[in-house]
Design an enzyme around this catalytic site. Structure first.
Site, PDB file in Angstrom:
ATOM      1  N   TYR A 135      43.607   9.369  75.252  1.00 32.50           N
ATOM      2  CA  TYR A 135      42.430   9.982  75.873  1.00 32.50           C
ATOM      3  C   TYR A 135      42.226  11.364  75.252  1.00 32.50           C
ATOM      4  O   TYR A 135      42.895  12.320  75.622  1.00 32.50           O
ATOM      5  CB  TYR A 135      42.644  10.076  77.382  1.00 32.50           C
ATOM      6  CG  TYR A 135      41.420  10.439  78.190  1.00 32.50           C
ATOM      7  CD1 TYR A 135      40.179  10.644  77.610  1.00 32.50           C
ATOM      8  CD2 TYR A 135      41.515  10.572  79.568  1.00 32.50           C
ATOM      9  CE1 TYR A 135      39.079  10.972  78.370  1.00 32.50           C
ATOM     10  CE2 TYR A 135      40.416  10.892  80.340  1.00 32.50           C
ATOM     11  CZ  TYR A 135      39.199  11.100  79.732  1.00 32.50           C
ATOM     12  OH  TYR A 135      38.107  11.432  80.494  1.00 32.50           O
ATOM     13  N   LYS A 163      40.059   7.005  72.888  1.00 34.18           N
ATOM     14  CA  LYS A 163      38.810   7.328  73.589  1.00 34.18           C
ATOM     15  C   LYS A 163      38.406   8.716  73.120  1.00 34.18           C
ATOM     16  O   LYS A 163      38.989   9.712  73.522  1.00 34.18           O
ATOM     17  CB  LYS A 163      39.054   7.276  75.098  1.00 34.18           C
ATOM     18  CG  LYS A 163      37.874   7.609  75.996  1.00 34.18           C
ATOM     19  CD  LYS A 163      38.338   7.459  77.453  1.00 34.18           C
ATOM     20  CE  LYS A 163      37.240   7.624  78.466  1.00 34.18           C
ATOM     21  NZ  LYS A 163      36.883   9.042  78.691  1.00 34.18           N
TER      22      LYS A 163
END
Length: 297
Positions: A135, A163
């Protein structure tokens, strides 16, 4: 096929001011996502308020979600935490509970070095066999993953996706190409920041991690599927309908906007976790109008 491919919906976590989740309201939100046919649910992401909830409550929320949609929709759960041992404990629990994947952000108070982030991720991979998505969210963690660090992390067992935030220069194609050249074949590249969904998916991203999909799954899926199919005209038309919502997201942050929107839709009256304040009531008409613009698409 990787659980991180496709269109992942990130709902809020309805909770009271003490951080206790409203299980019934959460089930209602998750049912909408299952019925719409999202590719996965991103539970306890930034929009899900993971950083404001204790471990016990996070584990309970995951168990509620898996009881409601487990087996029907893959559940990816955020396991970011200030301490490495806490992230490991969350990851271990997620594996035992039946989650399909993990989303891991380098949460910290003291700024982290690249080696500290690497060691943190390595420790979490040792705690669970679930696939992990990196992330990269510098707007909240204040840590930005360099390409060499992503290359290094991609060699760890289980880490198979990233991501990414929206590229500062808006050149999604160039960024995706750089990442594909550096990362292993099959490594999943996706973005978040919903106003960039159309451009990201048209440029060939493998998936998108969406706040709007957690609120309005059906219209967002129409946008995302059109973009993934390369239908630029249809994507542009649908993206224009989302324009008022994207503007609110950019101005106020999606967390505040989505909490008000769920109330307007009659889904939950839950407010953002303090110290985050609700969206000012003066903006309610704009949120109503943004929702109305999406009713007909």
């Amino acid at each position: 096929m990787s659980v991180f491919r496709g269109l992942s919906a990130f709902p809020i976590t309805p909770a009271d001011p003490m951080g206790r989740a409203d299980a019934a309201a959460l089930r209602t939100l998750l049912q909408r996502l299952r019925i719409a046919g999202v590719d996965s649910v991103g539970l306890l992401g930034s929009t899900g308020g993971y950083a404001y909830l204790n471990r016990t409550e996070r584990q309970r929320i995951l168990e509620v979600a898996l009881d409601e949609i487990g087996g029907a929709v893959p559940v990816i759960v955020g396991v970011g935490a200030l301490r490495t041992d806490e992230a490991q404990a969350l990851a271990t629990h997620a594996g035992g509970a039946g989650a399909a994947g993990l989303l891991l952000a380098p949460v910290s108070y003291t700024p982290l070095t690249e080696d500290e982030v690497y060691q943190h991720f390595a420790a979490v991979t040792e705690a669970s066999d679930l696939p992990i998505c990196i992330y990269n969210n510098p707007s909240t963690t204040h840590f930005s993953f360099s390409l060499p660090l992503l290359e290094r992390l991609a060699q760890l067992p289980g880490i198979g996706a990233v991501k990414m935030p929206l590229p500062a220069d808006g050149d999604f194609g160039a960024e995706i190409a750089r990442l594909r050249d550096a990362l292993p074949a099959g490594f999943v590249i996706g973005h978040s920041g919903d106003w960039g969904a159309a451009a990201s998916l048209l440029a060939g991203a493998d998936g998108f991690f969406s706040v709007a999909a957690g609120l309005l799954p059906e219209p967002f899926l129409r946008l995302g599927r059109a973009a993934m199919a390369g239908d630029a005209a249809q994507t542009g038309r649908l993206d224009a309908a989302f324009g008022p919502l994207w503007e609110l997201f950019r101005q106020f942050g999606s967390l505040r906007v989505v909490h008000m929107a769920t109330g307007i839709l009659g889904l939950t009256e839950a407010q953002p976790p303090r110290p985050i304040l609700p969206l000012p009531e003066t903006e309610r008409e704009r949120v109503v109008a943004a929702l109305a613009a999406l009713e007909a698409i």
